[in-house]
Write a protein that holds these residues in place. Sequence first.
Motif, PDB file in Angstrom:
ATOM      1  N   GLU A   1      28.681 -25.395  -9.014  1.00  0.00           N
ATOM      2  CA  GLU A   1      27.418 -24.775  -8.612  1.00  0.00           C
ATOM      3  C   GLU A   1      27.498 -23.253  -8.758  1.00  0.00           C
ATOM      4  O   GLU A   1      26.537 -22.615  -9.191  1.00  0.00           O
TER       5      GLU A   1
ATOM      6  N   ARG B   1      27.079 -22.294 -12.470  1.00  0.00           N
ATOM      7  CA  ARG B   1      25.683 -22.454 -12.869  1.00  0.00           C
ATOM      8  C   ARG B   1      24.801 -21.377 -12.236  1.00  0.00           C
ATOM      9  O   ARG B   1      23.874 -20.876 -12.871  1.00  0.00           O
ATOM     10  N   GLU B   2      25.119 -20.994 -11.009  1.00  0.00           N
ATOM     11  CA  GLU B   2      24.347 -19.935 -10.347  1.00  0.00           C
ATOM     12  C   GLU B   2      24.503 -18.606 -11.085  1.00  0.00           C
ATOM     13  O   GLU B   2      23.525 -17.879 -11.276  1.00  0.00           O
TER      14      GLU B   2
END
Length: 104
Positions: free
Chosen positions: A58, A61-62
């Motif tokens: 995550e 991707r952030e």
Amino acid sequence: MELNEITRILIDFRDRRDWKKYHTPKNLAISAAVEVGELLEIFQWKSDEEIVRLLESEEYRERIGEEISDVMIYLLTLAHECRIDIERAILSKIEKNERKYPVK
């Protein structure tokens, strides 16, 4: 939410901070290029396989999302300053590409 509505929000954000004076087409184009460089840096020296694994994170991707957002913010603001209806321009370009690259 449509791109024109997002642009309206961006321009309101900018104008409330009195940043318009910095948002010339040249400065916005340069800023977009700088941000694309920052996006590329996230992928630099990584194999496609490493990137696929990293995309499970995550946090990774952030980081990508933040850089894509920076690029899009500058490009939407640039389109606004150049009086380009970006939604219409994108749809027109897709139509042009459909004619240029027909499905066989």
